[in-house]
Motif scaffolding. Structure first.
Motif, PDB file in Angstrom:
ATOM      1  N   GLN A 105      99.498  44.898  32.363  1.00 24.24           N
ATOM      2  CA  GLN A 105      99.997  43.983  33.459  1.00 24.24           C
ATOM      3  C   GLN A 105      99.230  42.866  33.643  1.00 24.24           C
ATOM      4  O   GLN A 105      99.870  41.898  33.621  1.00 24.24           O
ATOM      5  CB  GLN A 105     100.014  45.221  34.451  1.00 24.24           C
ATOM      6  CG  GLN A 105     100.646  44.072  36.137  1.00 24.24           C
ATOM      7  CD  GLN A 105     100.741  44.966  36.726  1.00 24.24           C
ATOM      8  OE1 GLN A 105     101.116  46.409  36.826  1.00 24.24           O
ATOM      9  NE2 GLN A 105     100.205  44.485  37.558  1.00 24.24           N
ATOM     10  N   ARG A 106      98.398  42.768  34.057  1.00 27.34           N
ATOM     11  CA  ARG A 106      97.346  41.611  34.413  1.00 27.34           C
ATOM     12  C   ARG A 106      97.198  40.280  32.569  1.00 27.34           C
ATOM     13  O   ARG A 106      96.584  39.729  33.029  1.00 27.34           O
ATOM     14  CB  ARG A 106      96.148  42.165  34.627  1.00 27.34           C
ATOM     15  CG  ARG A 106      96.318  43.157  35.719  1.00 27.34           C
ATOM     16  CD  ARG A 106      96.629  41.737  36.537  1.00 27.34           C
ATOM     17  NE  ARG A 106      96.641  42.198  38.705  1.00 27.34           N
ATOM     18  CZ  ARG A 106      97.622  41.654  39.150  1.00 27.34           C
ATOM     19  NH1 ARG A 106      98.144  40.925  39.131  1.00 27.34           N
ATOM     20  NH2 ARG A 106      97.551  42.179  40.720  1.00 27.34           N
ATOM     21  N   TYR A 107      96.806  41.374  31.739  1.00 23.44           N
ATOM     22  CA  TYR A 107      95.889  40.519  30.344  1.00 23.44           C
ATOM     23  C   TYR A 107      97.525  40.359  29.555  1.00 23.44           C
ATOM     24  O   TYR A 107      96.701  39.703  27.976  1.00 23.44           O
ATOM     25  CB  TYR A 107      94.896  41.087  30.205  1.00 23.44           C
ATOM     26  CG  TYR A 107      93.793  41.642  30.925  1.00 23.44           C
ATOM     27  CD1 TYR A 107      93.264  40.080  31.779  1.00 23.44           C
ATOM     28  CD2 TYR A 107      93.353  43.033  32.084  1.00 23.44           C
ATOM     29  CE1 TYR A 107      91.717  40.117  32.832  1.00 23.44           C
ATOM     30  CE2 TYR A 107      92.309  42.836  32.565  1.00 23.44           C
ATOM     31  CZ  TYR A 107      91.897  41.462  33.278  1.00 23.44           C
ATOM     32  OH  TYR A 107      91.171  41.995  33.938  1.00 23.44           O
ATOM     33  N   ASP A 140      89.985  42.646  41.893  1.00 23.94           N
ATOM     34  CA  ASP A 140      91.629  41.900  41.941  1.00 23.94           C
ATOM     35  C   ASP A 140      91.914  41.534  43.228  1.00 23.94           C
ATOM     36  O   ASP A 140      92.654  43.601  43.897  1.00 23.94           O
ATOM     37  CB  ASP A 140      92.671  42.295  41.170  1.00 23.94           C
ATOM     38  CG  ASP A 140      93.899  41.230  41.262  1.00 23.94           C
ATOM     39  OD1 ASP A 140      94.125  41.169  42.267  1.00 23.94           O
ATOM     40  OD2 ASP A 140      94.198  40.452  39.256  1.00 23.94           O
ATOM     41  N   LEU A 148      98.238  48.421  33.626  1.00 28.95           N
ATOM     42  CA  LEU A 148      96.882  47.566  34.237  1.00 28.95           C
ATOM     43  C   LEU A 148      96.670  46.101  33.700  1.00 28.95           C
ATOM     44  O   LEU A 148      96.803  45.331  33.908  1.00 28.95           O
ATOM     45  CB  LEU A 148      96.034  48.185  34.689  1.00 28.95           C
ATOM     46  CG  LEU A 148      96.177  48.877  35.881  1.00 28.95           C
ATOM     47  CD1 LEU A 148      95.384  49.368  37.528  1.00 28.95           C
ATOM     48  CD2 LEU A 148      97.189  48.500  36.874  1.00 28.95           C
ATOM     49  N   THR A 192      96.630  51.916  42.737  1.00 27.61           N
ATOM     50  CA  THR A 192      97.977  51.282  41.626  1.00 27.61           C
ATOM     51  C   THR A 192      98.399  51.923  41.819  1.00 27.61           C
ATOM     52  O   THR A 192      99.994  51.281  41.188  1.00 27.61           O
ATOM     53  CB  THR A 192      97.561  50.192  40.931  1.00 27.61           C
ATOM     54  OG1 THR A 192      96.734  51.475  39.637  1.00 27.61           O
ATOM     55  CG2 THR A 192      96.037  49.031  41.181  1.00 27.61           C
ATOM     56  N   LEU A 234      90.085  43.848  36.833  1.00 28.17           N
ATOM     57  CA  LEU A 234      90.483  44.684  37.906  1.00 28.17           C
ATOM     58  C   LEU A 234      90.355  44.776  39.274  1.00 28.17           C
ATOM     59  O   LEU A 234      91.009  45.085  40.004  1.00 28.17           O
ATOM     60  CB  LEU A 234      91.632  46.106  36.850  1.00 28.17           C
ATOM     61  CG  LEU A 234      91.964  44.973  35.687  1.00 28.17           C
ATOM     62  CD1 LEU A 234      91.557  46.563  34.636  1.00 28.17           C
ATOM     63  CD2 LEU A 234      94.013  44.233  35.561  1.00 28.17           C
ATOM     64  N   LEU A 253      95.858  43.377  43.762  1.00 31.10           N
ATOM     65  CA  LEU A 253      95.974  44.118  42.852  1.00 31.10           C
ATOM     66  C   LEU A 253      95.311  45.490  44.012  1.00 31.10           C
ATOM     67  O   LEU A 253      96.378  46.514  44.156  1.00 31.10           O
ATOM     68  CB  LEU A 253      95.437  44.460  41.577  1.00 31.10           C
ATOM     69  CG  LEU A 253      95.261  45.875  40.525  1.00 31.10           C
ATOM     70  CD1 LEU A 253      97.218  45.418  39.894  1.00 31.10           C
ATOM     71  CD2 LEU A 253      95.217  46.011  39.815  1.00 31.10           C
TER      72      LEU A 253
END
Length: 384
Positions: free
Chosen positions: A55-57, A346, A52, A45, A343, A349
Motif C-alpha cells: 500500500q505504501r511503497y 507514518d 502495508l 491498521t 511505516l 497511518l
C-alpha cells in the motif's frame, strides 16, 4: 525457536563457548522491540506487513519483498522438516515415515481447527522447550562464565565469528517472525484498547525465546566446547551430548528439537499464507471456511507439500539449505526493518500510535547493527 535457531545457538555454544552470549541478549532485545512494533501496526491498521508495504511503497516493491519472503520461508520450512527428520532419526525412525506424518499432522492441526484451538495447541506444544532448560542444567555449566559472556561484549575478529553473529541476528529476528507477528495480531481481531495486554504477550514470548536460546548455548558450551567438539546441526549436538552429559540431557535435547520443528512447521506456512493473501488483497484467516479463503489454504498446503518433498529427496544438502536460508533471512531483514521503521513513523497511518523520536532512534540503531553485520559478513566472504 525453530530447528534453524536451535542449530545456530548450538553452534554458537559449541564453537565459542559462553563468549558470544551477549549477542543473544541483544538479539532478544531487538526481538522485543520489533515484534512490539509489528503487533502495534497490526492492531492499529488492521493489516499485515506485506499488505502495508504494498500500500505504501507500491506493487513492485511489495512484490519483490513478498517473493524474497516466500523463497526464504520455503527454505526455512525445509529446515523445520529437516529438524523433524533429524530428531526422529535419533530415535531410529526413518524420515520417510516422520516427515510425511508431520506434514499431515500440522496441516490438519492448522487448517481444520479454529483460531483459538490452534493457538492453544501450539502454546501447549511450546512447553516442550522446557526440555532445553533441563538439558542445560544437566550439563553443569560454569554460571560465572555464562554471566560474563552475557553482559561483557567480546568477540574474536574472524570471519567465522562474524558469520555466527549474523546468523544469530537473522534466526532470532527472523523476517517470517515479523510478518507472522503482525498478521497474527490482525487475525486475533485485537483493538487499540487491547495493546497493553498484547505488549505483555509479545514481551513474554520474546524473552522466553532468548531464555531457551541461552540454555541451548550453555548446554553446548559446557560440554562440546569444553571438549573441543564441533557440530553442523542440532541433531549432532543431541548425539554428542550423550557421552558428555548423560542420556537424559541428550534425550531432552532431541525432544526439544522435535517439538521446535513441529511448532515451526505449523507456523512457517501460516506466515507465508498470510503474506501471499495480504499482497493479493484476499481473505486470510484461520477461522474462514475453505470456500471463502482458497488462496490462504492452498498457499499453506503448497508450501508444506513442497518443503516436505524437498526434505525427502535423495542426497538433498539439508545443512546447505539451512545455512543459506539463515543468510537470506539476515539480508531480507534489512528492507523489512527499514519498511517497518518508515511505516511506524507514518502519522497518517498510525495516528497517535506513531513512533516518536526516541523510538525511531532505537529502531534505527538496531537496523544499523543488522546492516553492519551483513556488510561485514559479505566483505569477509569476498576477501576470503
Amino acid at each position: 525457536d525453530d530447528p534453524a535457531g536451535i542449530t545456530t545457538y548450538s553452534v554458537l555454544g559449541a564453537d565459542h563457548g559462553y563468549q558470544l552470549l551477549w549477542v543473544l541478549l541483544l538479539s532478544t532485545v531487538a526481538l522485543v522491540i520489533f515484534h512490539g512494533l509489528a503487533a502495534r501496526m497490526g492492531v492499529v491498521t488492521g493489516q499485515g506487513l506485506i499488505g502495508l508495504v504494498r500500500q505504501r511503497y507500491g506493487v513492485k516493491v511489495g512484490g519483490a519483498v513478498l517473493a524474497a519472503l516466500v523463497v526464504a520461508n520455503i527454505g526455512t520450512t525445509c529446515a523445520e522438516f529437516a529438524g523433524i527428520a533429524a530428531g526422529f532419526g535419533i530415535f531410529g525412525i526413518s524420515r520417510y515415515v516422520s516427515v510425511p506424518a508431520a506434514a499431515v499432522i500440522v496441516s490438519l492441526l492448522v487448517l481444520r481447527g479454529s483460531f483459538h484451538r490452534v493457538e492453544r495447541l501450539l502454546l501447549m506444544l511450546s512447553t516442550v522447550f522446557l526440555a532445553y532448560v533441563a538439558s542445560g542444567l544437566l550439563a553443569h555449566p560454569d554460571w560465572g562464565a555464562a554471566l560474563r559472556g552475557t553482559v561483557v561484549p567480546t568477540m574474536p575478529l574472524t570471519g567465522e565469528a562474524v558469520a555466527i553473529v549474523t546468523a544469530t541476528l537473522g534466526t532470532t529476528l527472523a523476517p517470517w517472525g515479523l510478518s507472522f507477528m503482525q498478521s497474527y495480531a490482525v487475525d486475533k481481531k485485537l483493538r487499540a484498547e487491547d495493546l497493553p495486554l498484547e505488549r505483555i504477550d509479545v514481551i513474554t514470548g520474546a524473552v522466553l525465546t532468548g531464555v531457551i536460546g541461552f540454555f541451548v548455548v550453555v548446554a553446548c558450551a559446557a560440554t562440546l566446547h569444553r571438549d573441543g567438539l564441533h557440530i553442523s546441526d542440532a541433531a549432532d549436538a543431541a548425539v554428542a551430548l550423550k557421552p558428555l552429559a548423560g542420556d537424559a540431557a541428550s534425550t531432552l535435547f532431541a525432544v526439544g528439537l522435535i517439538g521446535a520443528a513441529f511448532l515451526a512447521a505449523s507456523i512457517l506456512p501460516l506466515s507465508t499464507a498470510y503474506s501471499v493473501c495480504e499482497y493479493a488483497g484476499v481473505e486470510a484467516a484461520i477461522d474462514d471456511p475453505y470456500r471463502d479463503a482458497r488462496t490462504f489454504y492452498m498457499t499453506y498446503g503448497i508450501v508444506t507439500l513442497i518443503s516436505a518433498a524437498i526434505v525427502l529427496a535423495p542426497d538433498m544438502p539439508l545443512v546447505t539449505i539451512l545455512v543459506g536460508t539463515q543468510v537470506l533471512n539476515a539480508v531480507l531483514l534489512i528492507p523489512l526493518l527499514l519498511a517497518m521503521v518508515g511505516l511506524g513513523r507514518d502519522r497518517d497511518l498510525m495516528g497517535e500510535f506513531a513512533t516518536g523520536r526516541a523510538g525511531t532512534l532505537v529502531y534505527g540503531l538496531t537496523t544499523v547493527a543488522v546492516v553492519a553485520c551483513v556488510i561485514t559478513l559479505g566483505l569477509t566472504r569476498l576477501l576470503g
